[in-house]
Design a protein around this motif. Structure first.
Motif, PDB file in Angstrom:
ATOM      1  N   ALA A 113       0.804  -1.215   0.000  1.00  0.00           N
ATOM      2  CA  ALA A 113       0.000   0.000   0.000  1.00  0.00           C
ATOM      3  C   ALA A 113       0.842   1.272   0.000  1.00  0.00           C
ATOM      4  O   ALA A 113       0.299   2.362   0.012  1.00  0.00           O
ATOM      5  N   ALA A 114       2.170   1.131   0.011  1.00  0.00           N
ATOM      6  CA  ALA A 114       3.022   2.311   0.083  1.00  0.00           C
ATOM      7  C   ALA A 114       2.797   3.211  -1.123  1.00  0.00           C
ATOM      8  O   ALA A 114       2.702   2.729  -2.251  1.00  0.00           O
ATOM      9  N   PRO A 115       2.705   4.518  -0.917  1.00  0.00           N
ATOM     10  CA  PRO A 115       2.490   5.421  -2.048  1.00  0.00           C
ATOM     11  C   PRO A 115       3.730   5.491  -2.924  1.00  0.00           C
ATOM     12  O   PRO A 115       4.839   5.229  -2.477  1.00  0.00           O
ATOM     13  N   PRO A 116       3.565   5.818  -4.197  1.00  0.00           N
ATOM     14  CA  PRO A 116       4.737   5.939  -5.069  1.00  0.00           C
ATOM     15  C   PRO A 116       5.647   7.061  -4.589  1.00  0.00           C
ATOM     16  O   PRO A 116       5.192   8.051  -4.033  1.00  0.00           O
ATOM     17  N   ARG A 117       6.926   6.899  -4.789  1.00  0.00           N
ATOM     18  CA  ARG A 117       7.874   7.912  -4.336  1.00  0.00           C
ATOM     19  C   ARG A 117       9.019   8.000  -5.342  1.00  0.00           C
ATOM     20  O   ARG A 117       9.325   7.028  -6.028  1.00  0.00           O
ATOM     21  N   ALA A 118       9.629   9.129  -5.369  1.00  0.00           N
ATOM     22  CA  ALA A 118      10.759   9.319  -6.274  1.00  0.00           C
ATOM     23  C   ALA A 118      11.986   8.605  -5.720  1.00  0.00           C
ATOM     24  O   ALA A 118      12.190   8.537  -4.507  1.00  0.00           O
ATOM     25  N   ALA A 119      12.786   8.039  -6.601  1.00  0.00           N
ATOM     26  CA  ALA A 119      14.033   7.414  -6.179  1.00  0.00           C
ATOM     27  C   ALA A 119      14.994   8.500  -5.683  1.00  0.00           C
ATOM     28  O   ALA A 119      14.946   9.639  -6.153  1.00  0.00           O
TER      29      ALA A 119
ATOM     30  N   PRO B 218      31.183  15.794   4.293  1.00  0.00           N
ATOM     31  CA  PRO B 218      30.175  14.727   4.227  1.00  0.00           C
ATOM     32  C   PRO B 218      30.780  13.396   3.796  1.00  0.00           C
ATOM     33  O   PRO B 218      31.762  13.339   3.053  1.00  0.00           O
ATOM     34  N   VAL B 219      30.168  12.325   4.272  1.00  0.00           N
ATOM     35  CA  VAL B 219      30.606  10.982   3.930  1.00  0.00           C
ATOM     36  C   VAL B 219      30.068  10.601   2.556  1.00  0.00           C
ATOM     37  O   VAL B 219      28.938  10.939   2.206  1.00  0.00           O
ATOM     38  N   ARG B 220      30.885   9.893   1.795  1.00  0.00           N
ATOM     39  CA  ARG B 220      30.456   9.316   0.518  1.00  0.00           C
ATOM     40  C   ARG B 220      30.107   7.853   0.782  1.00  0.00           C
ATOM     41  O   ARG B 220      30.980   7.031   1.045  1.00  0.00           O
ATOM     42  N   THR B 221      28.817   7.522   0.740  1.00  0.00           N
ATOM     43  CA  THR B 221      28.361   6.159   0.977  1.00  0.00           C
ATOM     44  C   THR B 221      28.327   5.427  -0.354  1.00  0.00           C
ATOM     45  O   THR B 221      27.582   5.803  -1.251  1.00  0.00           O
ATOM     46  N   LEU B 222      29.153   4.380  -0.506  1.00  0.00           N
ATOM     47  CA  LEU B 222      29.232   3.684  -1.787  1.00  0.00           C
ATOM     48  C   LEU B 222      27.855   3.217  -2.231  1.00  0.00           C
ATOM     49  O   LEU B 222      27.134   2.561  -1.474  1.00  0.00           O
ATOM     50  N   ASN B 223      27.476   3.543  -3.450  1.00  0.00           N
ATOM     51  CA  ASN B 223      26.185   3.167  -4.046  1.00  0.00           C
ATOM     52  C   ASN B 223      25.001   3.621  -3.199  1.00  0.00           C
ATOM     53  O   ASN B 223      23.891   3.105  -3.352  1.00  0.00           O
ATOM     54  N   GLY B 224      25.214   4.576  -2.310  1.00  0.00           N
ATOM     55  CA  GLY B 224      24.150   4.957  -1.395  1.00  0.00           C
ATOM     56  C   GLY B 224      23.903   6.443  -1.358  1.00  0.00           C
ATOM     57  O   GLY B 224      24.286   7.182  -2.259  1.00  0.00           O
ATOM     58  N   TRP B 225      23.295   6.900  -0.267  1.00  0.00           N
ATOM     59  CA  TRP B 225      22.899   8.296  -0.161  1.00  0.00           C
ATOM     60  C   TRP B 225      22.781   8.671   1.299  1.00  0.00           C
ATOM     61  O   TRP B 225      22.763   7.823   2.198  1.00  0.00           O
ATOM     62  N   THR B 226      22.744   9.974   1.560  1.00  0.00           N
ATOM     63  CA  THR B 226      22.621  10.512   2.912  1.00  0.00           C
ATOM     64  C   THR B 226      21.219  11.067   3.102  1.00  0.00           C
ATOM     65  O   THR B 226      20.706  11.784   2.236  1.00  0.00           O
ATOM     66  N   LEU B 227      20.592  10.740   4.227  1.00  0.00           N
ATOM     67  CA  LEU B 227      19.218  11.149   4.486  1.00  0.00           C
ATOM     68  C   LEU B 227      19.157  12.634   4.852  1.00  0.00           C
ATOM     69  O   LEU B 227      19.812  13.064   5.806  1.00  0.00           O
TER      70      LEU B 227
ATOM     71  N   GLY C 179      16.062  23.903  16.708  1.00  0.00           N
ATOM     72  CA  GLY C 179      17.424  23.494  17.036  1.00  0.00           C
ATOM     73  C   GLY C 179      17.640  21.992  17.044  1.00  0.00           C
ATOM     74  O   GLY C 179      18.743  21.528  17.343  1.00  0.00           O
ATOM     75  N   VAL C 180      16.609  21.207  16.717  1.00  0.00           N
ATOM     76  CA  VAL C 180      16.709  19.751  16.691  1.00  0.00           C
ATOM     77  C   VAL C 180      16.715  19.274  15.240  1.00  0.00           C
ATOM     78  O   VAL C 180      15.898  19.718  14.431  1.00  0.00           O
ATOM     79  N   LYS C 181      17.624  18.348  14.900  1.00  0.00           N
ATOM     80  CA  LYS C 181      17.677  17.782  13.555  1.00  0.00           C
ATOM     81  C   LYS C 181      16.687  16.617  13.484  1.00  0.00           C
ATOM     82  O   LYS C 181      16.807  15.636  14.222  1.00  0.00           O
ATOM     83  N   GLU C 182      15.708  16.733  12.587  1.00  0.00           N
ATOM     84  CA  GLU C 182      14.688  15.705  12.436  1.00  0.00           C
ATOM     85  C   GLU C 182      14.962  14.858  11.196  1.00  0.00           C
ATOM     86  O   GLU C 182      15.098  15.378  10.078  1.00  0.00           O
ATOM     87  N   PHE C 183      15.043  13.556  11.420  1.00  0.00           N
ATOM     88  CA  PHE C 183      15.185  12.571  10.346  1.00  0.00           C
ATOM     89  C   PHE C 183      13.933  11.694  10.347  1.00  0.00           C
ATOM     90  O   PHE C 183      13.276  11.533  11.372  1.00  0.00           O
ATOM     91  N   HIS C 184      13.640  11.096   9.206  1.00  0.00           N
ATOM     92  CA  HIS C 184      12.481  10.198   9.128  1.00  0.00           C
ATOM     93  C   HIS C 184      12.869   8.954   8.349  1.00  0.00           C
ATOM     94  O   HIS C 184      13.133   9.003   7.144  1.00  0.00           O
ATOM     95  N   LEU C 185      12.910   7.811   9.044  1.00  0.00           N
ATOM     96  CA  LEU C 185      13.196   6.521   8.439  1.00  0.00           C
ATOM     97  C   LEU C 185      11.891   5.759   8.220  1.00  0.00           C
ATOM     98  O   LEU C 185      10.989   5.807   9.061  1.00  0.00           O
ATOM     99  N   VAL C 186      11.818   5.044   7.109  1.00  0.00           N
ATOM    100  CA  VAL C 186      10.656   4.214   6.791  1.00  0.00           C
ATOM    101  C   VAL C 186      11.147   2.790   6.556  1.00  0.00           C
ATOM    102  O   VAL C 186      11.907   2.531   5.612  1.00  0.00           O
TER     103      VAL C 186
ATOM    104  N   ASN D 296      13.543   3.550   3.543  1.00  0.00           N
ATOM    105  CA  ASN D 296      13.393   4.661   2.603  1.00  0.00           C
ATOM    106  C   ASN D 296      13.715   4.249   1.172  1.00  0.00           C
ATOM    107  O   ASN D 296      14.268   5.012   0.386  1.00  0.00           O
ATOM    108  N   GLY D 297      13.382   3.010   0.844  1.00  0.00           N
ATOM    109  CA  GLY D 297      13.507   2.549  -0.526  1.00  0.00           C
ATOM    110  C   GLY D 297      14.787   1.841  -0.880  1.00  0.00           C
ATOM    111  O   GLY D 297      14.919   1.360  -2.005  1.00  0.00           O
ATOM    112  N   THR D 298      15.749   1.760   0.040  1.00  0.00           N
ATOM    113  CA  THR D 298      17.040   1.164  -0.314  1.00  0.00           C
ATOM    114  C   THR D 298      17.558   0.259   0.794  1.00  0.00           C
ATOM    115  O   THR D 298      17.180   0.361   1.948  1.00  0.00           O
TER     116      THR D 298
END
Length: 440
Positions: free
Chosen positions: A6-12, A29-38, A45-52, A72-74
């Protein structure tokens, strides 16, 4: 309810940028091989991240895809980056069909945020979102992964890196910062979901859920200092070996060590659940191998239950077996190197699997797979430029070269501990194996 379906479509996620600039907080910044940074948002003043947490479609290399689980798709999930002293608020939404949690591996935090389901917190049920909020009291290379049905969820790919940069900066500056996770997968040929009950067999061995040659290369300029953060959430230990100049082991899950504790190595065992930071200054240009030194971890899937055919003349057998097993190809009389040639000729193996050896280099087959990639060092690679410079062409006077094609060349010292060697008997004339249908 099937939340994954049921997950909605999302951009890669956008591909990793070709160049990286320092963050406004000063870190590289770190270079994550074949990956990405969230990405994060800053609220009060708080950094908010969202993992799925969700089921995903993942490609290990062209020709092998599977239904995996990730974030988050990966798989691995996106890298989280923050700075020592930051306060972070991490939302975790569960789109799986079973409960999950997230454990922040190696991070100093209040017990209620440690993420062991049933012990520190209730499980995150399908469809629910939980929040973790804490202040980062340390720096270093860390991971995140579930602590709920852990064997299945990790076997299916649920893991990611959590990098905490030092608030005071690096006393020895870094010019390139790479990271990847080691993992292994039991994706049986012809199947489309990993098998969580197989943990140490011949299967897919990966850097950031990719096998060679699909693993991204590392690039840098001669004279630059690079750090490679290697984390292991597979079910086996891995001796990671870097060709070229030796490196310093400078840190772990506990952060960058005092310089008095740094060790000079060329191979470093990264144990299960461990992280090691490797640092070095590139001194020689070229294409240098970076790989696990367990040979079967640099191969693709291999049916090791098949009898050993080395030394066996299989002439004529191949055509007979093909009558029962279309697509069969005899291999291995003189070793397994010919497997790469068969693949290049178009031999089609079972559905949804990968060849045991792969990769074509400037001088021929590389004959590797699994946990293997390249460090590409160039004198003219621009600072911050991560584009692949292509193959390195060695100067004519700085490359190994053939001096003879005669097996009796020279007079090398040799020993015969079991007496004089008999001259090999002339082999009877036999037709070569029929490879004519490898591409058919």
């Amino acid at each position: 309810m099937d939340h994954a379906a049921a997950a909605p479509p999302r951009a890669a996620p956008a591909p990793a940028p070709a160049t990286l600039k320092r963050h406004p907080q000063g870190y590289l910044p770190v270079r994550t091989l074949n990956g990405w940074t969230l990405p994060y948002t800053l609220k009060g003043g708080v950094k908010e991240f969202h993992l799925v947490a969700e089921e995903i479609e993942h490609e290990f290399a062209p020709g092998s895809r599977a239904k995996c689980w990730g974030y988050n798709g990966t798989t691995p999930g996106p890298t989280l980056e923050a700075v020592e002293g930051d306060r972070v608020r991490i939302f975790v939404t569960n789109r799986l069909g079973e409960p999950t949690t997230v454990h922040w591996h190696g991070i100093d935090l209040p017990n209620g945020f440690d993420g062991v389901g049933g012990l520190n917190q209730p499980h995150i049920q399908p469809g629910e979102t939980y929040v973790y909020e804490f202040t980062l009291r340390q720096h270093g290379s860390h991971m995140y992964h579930p602590h709920a049905d852990e064997m299945t969820q990790m076997a299916f790919g649920m893991m990611g890196m959590f990098i905490i940069h030092p608030q005071a900066g690096e006393d020895v500056p870094i010019d390139r910062d790479y990271s990847f996770l080691l993992h292994n997968w039991a994706l049986h040929p012809g199947t489309y979901r990993p098998d969580p009950s197989v943990m140490q067999d011949f299967d897919l061995w990966t850097f950031n859920s990719k096998t060679f040659p699909a693993i991204e290369n590392l690039v840098m300029r001669t004279g630059e200092r690079a750090r490679i953060r290697v984390a292991n959430l597979s079910m086996w230990n891995h001796p990671i070996h870097l060709h070229s100049n030796p490196f310093w082991v400078t840190g772990s899950d506990g952060g960058r060590w005092p310089r008095s504790q740094w060790r000079r190595e060329v191979t470093e065992i990264v144990g299960v659940g461990q992280i090691r930071d490797l640092e070095f200054v590139a001194t020689e240009p070229g294409d240098w191998a970076l790989h696990c030194h367990m040979a079967h971890h640099t191969m693709g899937p291999m049916g090791h239950g098949i009898p050993n055919p080395v030394g066996v003349d299989q002439s004529g057998v191949e055509a007979d077996i093909r009558k029962l097993l279309p697509g069969y190809g005899a291999m291995g009389r003189h070793g397994m190197a010919e497997h790469g040639a068969h693949v290049a000729m178009g031999l089609k193996g079972p559905e949804n699997t990968l060849p045991m050896m792969a990769g074509q280099g400037l001088y021929g087959p590389i004959e590797m797979g699994g946990m293997f990639t390249l460090l590409k060092v160039r004198d003219d690679q621009a600072p911050g430029d991560y584009r692949d410079p292509g193959w390195y062409r060695n100067p004519p006077d700085r490359i190994a070269r053939r001096v003879s094609s005669d097996p009796d060349f020279g007079n090398p010292p040799r020993r015969d501990p079991y007496g004089p060697r008999p001259e090999p008997a002339a082999a009877p004339a036999t037709p070569p194996a029929d490879h004519s249908r490898h591409g058919g």
